[in-house]
Scaffold this active site. Structure first.
Site: not given
Ligand code: PEP
Ligand code: MG
Length: 561
Positions: A188, A449, A326, A415, A290, A486, A438-439
């Protein structure tokens, strides 16, 4: 760039360069050894409760002065300070003969262990829980609160780790850069720093040992931190920042490659304030709103009227531009109190995202209805997508519900590795896809993560992750549907070229990263991007992949990295 002095390196997570004196975030005050038991435990408990109440009030006072994101985080932390269960646990420790600050520390430790066992978002709240403990212990001992001290010249903030609450409340005009010893690429703090446009480096070994007042030069791109930089190096790094500013000032308008292939440049946002700020910048719209960020501190589900008002306020500033919303990505690292399905062994692999929506369709239905009303009331090109989709059946289920609410464009986040592999079928059910890198990195490399020390595995340059992105893009092509990105990978100017070469047609990122990505695209043809994608996919390691692409990049770009 010549740099004769000591140059430790962390991970650059928010771009830009800065030089400034270090302000060390004050560490916690420890309870005294062998603290005596109070003569009157009941009276002592009253004093402890007052200390926690004063902590809660301080956090609320800071919340009242903060922006929307910071407000939510601070209010949520204040709630922890007023937690009745925690006070009960402290009472038990006092009754067992512990001294006041020892009792507080022991009770918080038990609580933190429970949060950690729950994993995901709860595990992340442990930082906030400890923040509350540290303040309460300091107050009980008559010491100053730990945290960011007062300072009056623009400085570089250094900490072991910063609670999101601390990051969100920093005054961007007084903070030249942020350095932490812990933290990760997608933590974060990293996301908030980029959103605030403050250069940041995480995972810098030995950061807390740098003496307060020491001059440091911070490169938020390369992750390089130079202690006591020479005057020449300071000029170099500031010169680089100015060159970067000058180069980027000339880049404006929609994203496209040198030979004119469009790659839309969009912003990631988490609420109304972000929307107002992003809309005033040179972005083509929003690629990821988000929505769960808006409701993180809510105990009760937001009503149809409340949601309609928020979404309308988010859409309005963008005029007729695109806004991709989303639906609630609740669970795991972002549980919502009103959508809690109880503890799970493995929350990141549990009933999160769309899986939670399937179990609580009432929540999804109200959200979609509110989005439908807000979309009709504004001119924005509203698109709605689902998080954590794994199969074509899930995509079809979601698409039907979105269309039933009169929303014309439905998509899915890609993801989960399963969805990337089966993208041909998943994408056939919807209108567009958006890669959540990210996921996707977390699940592909089996690396949490939230675990900063696993950053190397979570690197989106990992050839295995790039391979899956390529597979997802091919699937989208077969289905004839556009695919975007994203996740944080979209804001890496070099990686953005690879993503374009792999077939991605839009990139969404913190607004502070848009201009360099636009500049990078404008310097390279699509044929070069294809060549870069092939080189990255062929590489054996993440470092090899990046180096191979760097070798193919235009020198005007590499000079800025
Ligand atoms: C991701 O997982 O890459 C994503 C964009 O969503 P978040 O970071 O909110 O899980
Ligand atoms: Mg995600």
């Amino acid at each position: 760039m010549s740099n004769p002095t000591e140059t430790p390196r962390g991970i650059g997570v928010s771009p830009g360069a800065a030089v400034g004196p270090v302000v060390q975030v004050r560490g916690p005050v420890r309870p005294p050894d062998n603290e005596p038991a109070p003569a009157d435990p009941a009276a002592e408990h009253v004093r402890i409760k007052e200390a926690f109440e004063s902590v809660a009030r301080t956090l609320e006072e800071r919340a009242a002065l903060a922006d929307e994101t910071a407000q939510q985080i601070l209010t949520a932390t204040a709630l922890i300070a007023r937690d009745k269960g925690l006070q009960k646990a402290i009472g038990k420790e006092l009754a067992a003969g512990k001294g006041p600050t020892t009792a507080v520390t022991a009770a918080v430790q038990t609580y933190a262990a429970q949060f950690e066992a729950l994993g995901g978002y709860f595990a992340e709240r442990v930082t906030d829980l400890k923040d509350v403990r540290n303040r309460a212990v300091a107050r009980l001992l008559g010491k100053e609160d730990p945290g960011v001290p007062e300072f009056d010249v623009p400085s570089v903030i250094v900490a072991h780790d910063l609670a999101p609450a601390e990051t969100a409340t920093l005054n961007p005009s007084m903070v030249r850069a942020i350095i932490t010893e812990a933290g990760g690429r997608t933590s974060h703090t990293a996301i908030l720093a980029a959103q605030m446009g403050i250069p940041a480096v995480v995972q810098l070994a030995g950061a807390t040992a740098i003496a307060a007042g020491t001059m440091v030069a911070v490169d938020g791109d390369s992750g390089e931190v130079t202690i006591d930089p020479s005057a020449e190096y300071q000029r170099d790094i500031i010169g680089k920042r100015e060159r970067r500013r000058a180069a980027l000032a000339g880049s404006a308008g929609p994203g496209r490659t040198k030979d004119g292939y469009p790659v839309m440049l969009l912003a990631n946002i988490g609420g109304v304030e972000d929307a107002v700020s992003a809309a005033s910048q040179d972005v083509e719209g929003v690629g990821l709103f988000r929505t769960e960020f808006v409701f993180l501190s809510r105990d009760t589900a937001p009503t149809l009227a409340e949601q309609t008002e928020i979404y309308t306020k988010v859409f309005e500033p963008f005029g007729s531009r695109r806004v991709v919303v989303r639906t609630l990505d609740a669970g795991a690292d972002k549980p919502l109190a009103f959508a809690d399905l109880g503890p799970e062994e493995n929350p990141a692999l549990g009933k999160r995202g769309l899986r939670l929506s399937a179990l609580r369709p009432d929540l999804l239905d109200v959200q979609l209805e509110a989005l439908g009303v807000a979309a009709k009331a504004t001119a924005a090109e509203v698109k709605v997508m689902a998080p954590m989709v794994a199969t074509a059946e899930e995509a079809a289920w979601f698409a039907r519900r979105v269309r039933e609410n009169g929303l014309p464009s439905v998509g899915v986040m890609i993801e989960v590795p399963g969805a990337a592999i089966a993208a041909r079928h998943v994408m056939a059910e919807v209108d567009f896809g958006s890669l959540g890198t990210n996921d996707l990195a977390q699940y592909t490399m089996a690396a949490d993560r939230m675990e900063g020390t696993l950053s190397d595995l979570l690197d989106p340059w990992q050839p295995a992750v790039l391979g899956l992105i390529g597979t997802a893009c091919e699937g989208a092509k077969v289905a004839g549907k556009p695919m975007g990105v994203c996740g944080e990978a979209g804001g890496d100017a070099l990686l953005a070229l690879v993503l374009a070469g792999l077939g991605v047609s839009s990139l969404s990122m913190a607004p502070s990263k848009v201009s360099i990505v636009r500049y990078a695209l404008g310097l390279h043809t699509m044929a070069t991007c294809h060549g870069m994608a092939t080189a990255a996919l062929d590489a054996r390691t993440a470092t090899d992949a990046r180096n191979a692409v760097l070798a193919l990049a235009h020198e005007d770009l590499t000079a800025l990295l």
